[in-house]
Design an enzyme around this catalytic site. Sequence first.
Site, PDB file in Angstrom:
ATOM      1  N   GLU A  92       0.835  -1.195   0.000  1.00 62.05           N
ATOM      2  CA  GLU A  92       0.000   0.000   0.000  1.00 62.05           C
ATOM      3  C   GLU A  92       0.875   1.251   0.000  1.00 62.05           C
ATOM      4  OE1 GLU A  92      -3.461  -1.820   2.974  1.00 62.05           O
ATOM      5  OE2 GLU A  92      -2.289  -0.060   3.547  1.00 62.05           O
ATOM      6  N   CYS A 105       2.864   8.572   1.489  1.00 60.90           N
ATOM      7  CA  CYS A 105       3.276   7.636   2.529  1.00 60.90           C
ATOM      8  C   CYS A 105       3.629   6.320   1.843  1.00 60.90           C
ATOM      9  CB  CYS A 105       2.162   7.446   3.555  1.00 60.90           C
ATOM     10  SG  CYS A 105       2.591   6.311   4.889  1.00 60.90           S
ATOM     11  N   CYS A 112       5.154  -6.971   7.461  1.00 60.51           N
ATOM     12  CA  CYS A 112       6.084  -6.350   8.419  1.00 60.51           C
ATOM     13  C   CYS A 112       6.606  -7.387   9.396  1.00 60.51           C
ATOM     14  CB  CYS A 112       5.385  -5.220   9.185  1.00 60.51           C
ATOM     15  SG  CYS A 112       6.492  -4.354  10.333  1.00 60.51           S
ATOM     16  N   CYS A 116       3.971  -5.314  15.563  1.00 61.47           N
ATOM     17  CA  CYS A 116       3.407  -4.621  16.722  1.00 61.47           C
ATOM     18  C   CYS A 116       1.980  -5.112  16.958  1.00 61.47           C
ATOM     19  CB  CYS A 116       3.417  -3.111  16.491  1.00 61.47           C
ATOM     20  SG  CYS A 116       5.074  -2.428  16.258  1.00 61.47           S
ATOM     21  N   CYS A 119      -1.016  -3.139  15.409  1.00 61.13           N
ATOM     22  CA  CYS A 119      -0.877  -2.634  14.037  1.00 61.13           C
ATOM     23  C   CYS A 119      -1.356  -3.664  13.021  1.00 61.13           C
ATOM     24  CB  CYS A 119       0.577  -2.262  13.779  1.00 61.13           C
ATOM     25  SG  CYS A 119       0.876  -1.627  12.124  1.00 61.13           S
ATOM     26  N   SER A 213       8.875   5.549  16.573  1.00 64.68           N
ATOM     27  CA  SER A 213       7.607   5.091  17.155  1.00 64.68           C
ATOM     28  C   SER A 213       7.881   4.505  18.534  1.00 64.68           C
ATOM     29  CB  SER A 213       6.958   4.052  16.230  1.00 64.68           C
ATOM     30  OG  SER A 213       6.613   4.636  14.999  1.00 64.68           O
ATOM     31  N   LEU A 214       7.758   5.346  19.539  1.00 67.06           N
ATOM     32  CA  LEU A 214       8.094   4.919  20.899  1.00 67.06           C
ATOM     33  C   LEU A 214       6.891   4.268  21.586  1.00 67.06           C
ATOM     34  CD1 LEU A 214      10.731   5.137  22.547  1.00 67.06           C
ATOM     35  CD2 LEU A 214       9.742   7.119  23.681  1.00 67.06           C
ATOM     36  N   HIS A 215       5.757   4.969  21.599  1.00 68.83           N
ATOM     37  CA  HIS A 215       4.472   4.437  22.082  1.00 68.83           C
ATOM     38  C   HIS A 215       4.421   4.101  23.572  1.00 68.83           C
ATOM     39  CE1 HIS A 215       3.657   4.361  17.886  1.00 68.83           C
ATOM     40  NE2 HIS A 215       4.224   3.197  17.633  1.00 68.83           N
ATOM     41  N   ASN A 289      -6.191   4.131  15.951  1.00 70.15           N
ATOM     42  CA  ASN A 289      -7.226   3.829  14.966  1.00 70.15           C
ATOM     43  C   ASN A 289      -7.488   2.329  15.041  1.00 70.15           C
ATOM     44  OD1 ASN A 289      -9.032   4.122  12.800  1.00 70.15           O
ATOM     45  ND2 ASN A 289      -7.428   3.582  11.349  1.00 70.15           N
ATOM     46  N   CYS A 331      -2.735   1.591   8.341  1.00 71.14           N
ATOM     47  CA  CYS A 331      -1.828   0.981   7.389  1.00 71.14           C
ATOM     48  C   CYS A 331      -1.990  -0.535   7.393  1.00 71.14           C
ATOM     49  CB  CYS A 331      -0.395   1.361   7.749  1.00 71.14           C
ATOM     50  SG  CYS A 331       0.755   0.955   6.464  1.00 71.14           S
TER      51      CYS A 331
END
Length: 342
Positions: A92, A105, A112, A116, A119, A213-215, A289, A331
């Site tokens: 994508e 993007c 991946c 995560c 995700c 991306s710490l989160h 999201n 994503c």
Amino acid sequence: MNKPFLAGCGTDELTFWCEKNKFPKFRSKQLLNWLYTQNEFSPDAMLNLPANMREALKNDFHAPGSEISDIASTSDGVEKLLIKLHDGETIEMVVIPADDRLTFCLSTQVGCPVGCYFCASGKNGFTRNLSAGEIIEEFMLGVKRAGFPDNIVFMGIGEGLLNFEELAKALNILTHPEFFNMSPRRITVSTSGFVPGMQKFAQLKREYNLAVSLHAVTDEIRAKLIPAKVRYSIAEILKAADLCRDANNRQYTIEYTMIAGINDGVDSARKLADIAINHHAKINLIPYNSTDGMFRRPERSVIEAFENEIKAAGARVTRRVERGTKESAACGQLRISRMKKS
């Protein structure tokens, strides 16, 4: 041996190919013009080249190797493009227009490897890396669809720094003055915190932007969100991010996806502000999201309180402007939905 991609070829490669196939040297300049001025990577469209040369290009290169197979649009103008690759796999990319700019993007991998827990990108696992040529084709398909972008963010499917060599080649093509000539300051590379890749990224010493991306503000909380196989401690991640900041002289961004009951407390906000201040970083808050029922988005009041706490502490913070919040939003969701239908 796998065929190379015509998109992404440089001057030396095209000159060598022309000499090898006994085409005049000036034809390589015509090829460069088609690729990097006219944004064309299909030999069939290169009508000032002789027919036998166009056929030779199609035989020797992936040209083209990918195509847009589906588009998901939203009312605010965001388009998510599902791109079919030469081997049938899909990725994508997202086209994000605004009043004064256009952002792409881009993805760097098929699936991946980080996975995560919250995700969608890694839900179906990892298949393979994209080559630099595939990344450039992805970019060029976006240009064909929407025009030349003002900004590029490598925040699509995949952990780009786990595909560092090919990503670095693509970055060089995008910024090379004889090719697309984009400013490095207009390009952002996002990472989930892959420390060895960040160390290599610093060695480029180019003014690319880094988004980390710490989160989470503690390793215990982060372990609830990031699998152990590619998880580094927050201290290691920040040390590597600081290395990048010092090498490229660019303030990096701490990406922080807010998830209800996990990382959205006031104490986390205060600690996050301290991290940003101490490391001269800025914060980008991303309200979650939802992709399934495991994690939830915080209530609006919680998000606002979290943001206000950071501001009160004196850290620089923004909240991501949410665009395209339907099927094409998170994503990996479009890819997953099409895989289920096939």
